[in-house]
Design a protein around this motif. Structure first.
Motif, short mmCIF file in Angstrom:
data_model
loop_
_atom_site.label_atom_id
_atom_site.label_comp_id
_atom_site.label_asym_id
_atom_site.label_seq_id
_atom_site.Cartn_x
_atom_site.Cartn_y
_atom_site.Cartn_z
N LEU A 1 -7.16 -1.95 9.73
CA LEU A 1 -6.53 -1.02 8.78
C LEU A 1 -6.98 -1.35 7.37
CD1 LEU A 1 -2.80 -1.02 10.02
CD2 LEU A 1 -4.56 0.70 10.49
N SER A 2 -7.16 -0.33 6.56
CA SER A 2 -7.42 -0.57 5.15
C SER A 2 -6.10 -0.97 4.48
CB SER A 2 -7.95 0.71 4.49
OG SER A 2 -6.91 1.69 4.42
N PRO A 3 -6.17 -1.61 3.30
CA PRO A 3 -4.93 -1.96 2.59
C PRO A 3 -4.04 -0.75 2.34
CG PRO A 3 -6.77 -3.16 1.64
CD PRO A 3 -7.36 -2.18 2.62
N GLU A 4 -4.66 0.39 2.01
CA GLU A 4 -3.86 1.59 1.76
C GLU A 4 -3.14 2.06 3.01
OE1 GLU A 4 -7.04 1.21 0.99
OE2 GLU A 4 -6.92 1.01 -1.21
N GLU A 5 -3.83 2.02 4.14
CA GLU A 5 -3.20 2.41 5.40
C GLU A 5 -2.06 1.47 5.77
OE1 GLU A 5 -6.70 4.48 8.05
OE2 GLU A 5 -6.82 2.32 7.73
N ALA A 6 -2.30 0.18 5.58
CA ALA A 6 -1.27 -0.80 5.91
C ALA A 6 -0.04 -0.60 5.05
CB ALA A 6 -1.82 -2.22 5.75
N ARG A 7 -0.23 -0.39 3.75
CA ARG A 7 0.91 -0.19 2.87
C ARG A 7 1.67 1.09 3.21
NH1 ARG A 7 -2.97 -1.91 -1.37
NH2 ARG A 7 -2.55 -4.12 -1.78
N ARG A 8 0.94 2.11 3.60
CA ARG A 8 1.61 3.34 3.98
C ARG A 8 2.43 3.15 5.25
NH1 ARG A 8 -0.35 9.53 3.47
NH2 ARG A 8 1.33 10.48 4.68
N LEU A 9 1.87 2.41 6.20
CA LEU A 9 2.63 2.11 7.42
C LEU A 9 3.93 1.41 7.09
CD1 LEU A 9 0.12 0.90 10.16
CD2 LEU A 9 1.73 2.81 10.32
N VAL A 10 3.85 0.43 6.22
CA VAL A 10 5.06 -0.30 5.82
C VAL A 10 6.06 0.64 5.17
CG1 VAL A 10 5.96 -2.07 4.27
CG2 VAL A 10 3.92 -2.53 5.63
N GLY A 11 5.56 1.49 4.28
CA GLY A 11 6.45 2.40 3.57
C GLY A 11 7.13 3.40 4.48
N GLU A 12 6.45 3.80 5.55
CA GLU A 12 7.00 4.80 6.45
C GLU A 12 7.74 4.18 7.64
OE1 GLU A 12 3.68 7.20 7.54
OE2 GLU A 12 3.65 8.30 5.63
N SER A 13 7.81 2.85 7.68
CA SER A 13 8.41 2.20 8.84
C SER A 13 9.93 2.28 8.84
CB SER A 13 7.99 0.72 8.88
OG SER A 13 8.59 0.01 7.80
N GLY A 14 10.53 2.49 7.66
CA GLY A 14 11.99 2.44 7.58
C GLY A 14 12.53 1.03 7.62
N ASP A 15 11.64 0.04 7.57
CA ASP A 15 12.01 -1.37 7.66
C ASP A 15 12.12 -1.92 6.25
OD1 ASP A 15 12.19 -4.10 8.02
OD2 ASP A 15 10.51 -4.24 9.41
N ARG A 16 13.35 -2.21 5.83
CA ARG A 16 13.58 -2.69 4.47
C ARG A 16 12.81 -3.96 4.16
NH1 ARG A 16 19.38 -4.81 2.05
NH2 ARG A 16 18.60 -5.39 0.00
N TRP A 17 12.60 -4.81 5.15
CA TRP A 17 12.00 -6.11 4.92
C TRP A 17 10.52 -6.17 5.28
CZ3 TRP A 17 14.90 -8.79 1.88
CH2 TRP A 17 16.28 -8.61 1.92
N ALA A 18 9.95 -5.04 5.71
CA ALA A 18 8.53 -5.02 6.01
C ALA A 18 7.72 -5.26 4.74
CB ALA A 18 8.14 -3.69 6.64
N ALA A 19 6.58 -5.92 4.88
CA ALA A 19 5.75 -6.22 3.72
C ALA A 19 4.30 -6.35 4.16
CB ALA A 19 6.20 -7.50 3.04
N TYR A 20 3.41 -6.06 3.22
CA TYR A 20 1.97 -6.22 3.44
C TYR A 20 1.46 -7.30 2.49
CZ TYR A 20 -3.03 -5.48 2.89
OH TYR A 20 -4.38 -5.67 2.81
N TYR A 21 0.62 -8.24 3.01
CA TYR A 21 0.01 -9.28 2.21
C TYR A 21 -1.51 -9.22 2.36
CZ TYR A 21 4.66 -11.44 2.64
OH TYR A 21 6.01 -11.69 2.63
#
Length: 447
Positions: A59-79
């Motif tokens: 995944l590209s960083p943009e795709e990963a961040r979008r996945l996190v944002g759309e997950s509904g998971d308050r504690w999800a994060a991308y590093y």
């Protein structure tokens, strides 16, 4: 430490982590510009996200961040790979900085609350109580405390989030006047930081602002004022420092206070050693009063194994709690041989989170300690990291944890046995803890 040993320690962090201990600025939406186009994640990645399995995904960083944002998971994060290396270093009990703790004062200024011995800040003569007037020429009083921390540690953008291993120096606590502003920000990480800082704990961390841009050997210039004296400028060079997440002092006769800022590597053993020394001293002097205060205020969590080892210092086997991962329940059990005789008070506040809540709840359920303070933060979830193909990491919630009595603090926190008044300061909470401890006498453990 050798390169191979460091790599092994970093690899070991790719395990379950309880906490909100690393502030990196990687939560989706915190960095993007309004109206910027972000590629939609590929369908296969979205399916694997739902299953909690993204290891090796390209995944590209943009795709990963979008996945996190759309997950509904308050504690999800991308590093990014660099940010996760910082995270691993934080869990290993090290950080890059100058050795300062700072806090917001009621008048809006930023003051030094603690200076770590032997650090660049200490060698420059900075002392607790000094005011930070400017940081690299920028007025400190106009900055959120999180930005102050970021600038001290070398994060040029000052991005912050709240996701997994904290309480290092160059850290911050906000007063109640600032926490309302912090908690009104958009990212889940900033909301957590604001909530955690509502109970001010002098010098305890609400942030560990990690960034790939900071470098060992880079400098920061501080304008510092002491007690109305003229402002002086000092230039400090950042270096790798030990976090010193466990401190021990003696606030009263026959009283040992063990303050734990975060559950990083080795903290459990440090707590056990402090408890052993306290018990040996009580036996030597024949103390009939006093005991131990375990101060978990501002502790935002960290490594699960370290919290269990800390619990073992006060228990003789038995349950510490349970946690669920992908629907499978796993037990957490204390080692045998802990000190079950010394009177114990656990001090908590709104910044006590995650693994620290599990520890406080376990000692409360086992009737081993009286919990004093204010209701804890209420993070009862477990995050599991998945390393992507490019070495970056997605951290996702995979389950919840429960105290020995089956309580989950998620969303509600741990209610103290003895509460401090809503507007009480940290000193009042400490006095109450000592009063409660004095009433315990030699009662020690119940079970």
């Amino acid at each position: 430490m050798s390169g191979s040993s460091r790599r092994m320690r970093q690899g070991a962090t790719l395990t379950l982590v309880f906490g909100a201990v690393l502030a990196t600025g990687a939560v989706t939406g915190a960095w993007g510009q309004a109206g910027s186009a972000v590629p939609a994640p590929r369908q296969g990645a979205a399916v694997r996200l739902a299953a909690g399995d993204l290891s090796g995904q390209d995944l590209s960083p943009e795709e990963a961040r979008r996945l996190v944002g759309e997950s509904g998971d308050r504690w999800a994060a991308y590093y990014s790979p660099e940010e996760y290396a910082d995270f691993a270093q934080g869990l290993d009990g090290e950080y890059v900085g100058v050795g300062l703790w700072v806090r917001r004062e009621l008048d809006g200024g930023v003051a030094v609350s603690r200076v770590q011995q032997g650090t660049p800040a200490a060698k420059a003569g900075i002392r607790p109580g000094d005011r930070l007037v400017r940081i690299d020429g920028a007025p400190a009083a106009r900055m959120p405390v999180t930005e102050v921390v970021a600038r001290l540690r070398g994060s040029v953008t000052g991005r912050t989030t709240d996701s997994a291993a904290d309480s290092a120096p160059d850290s911050a606590t906000d007063s109640a006047t600032d926490s309302a502003t912090d908690s009104a920000t958009d990212s889940a990480a900033d909301r957590a930081l604001g909530r955690a800082s509502r109970q001010e704990t002098a010098g305890r961390s609400a942030d560990l602002a990690a960034s790939a841009t900071r470098e060992v050997g880079s400098t920061v210039t501080l304008a510092v004022r002491r007690d109305g004296s003229p402002v002086r400028e000092v230039t400090l060079r950042r270096t790798v420092l030990a976090a010193q997440d466990v401190t021990v002092d003696h606030p009263g006769t026959d009283v040992t206070r063990i303050s734990v800022d975060a559950f990083t590597s080795g903290v459990g053993e440090e707590v056990a050693e402090a408890v052993h020394r306290a018990a040996a001293e009580r036996a030597r002097t024949g103390a009939r009063h006093g005991g131990v205060v375990l101060d978990l205020r501002g502790n935002s969590g960290g490594l699960l194994a370290e919290a269990v080892e800390a619990a073992s210092a006060f228990l003789d086997g038995g349950p510490v709690g349970t946690y669920q991962v992908h629907g499978t329940e796993r037990e957490l059990t204390a080692a045998t041989g802990g000190d079950t005789g010394t009177p114990l008070v656990v001090l908590v506040d709104g910044g006590t989170m995650s693994a620290a809540e599990l520890l406080a709840g376990a000692l409360q359920d086992r009737c081993r300690a009286v919990v004093v303070g204010s209701r804890t933060f209420g993070k009862g979830t477990v995050q599991e990291p998945s390393r992507l193909a490019d070495g970056s990491v997605l951290e996702l919630t995979v389950g919840r944890y429960f105290t020995p009595a089956g309580r989950s603090p998620d969303g509600i926190g741990i209610e103290p046995d003895v509460s401090v008044p809503a507007q009480a300061g940290p000193e009042q909470a400490e006095r109450l803890a000592l009063t409660v401890l004095s009433g315990l006498g030699g009662s020690g453990a119940r079970r």
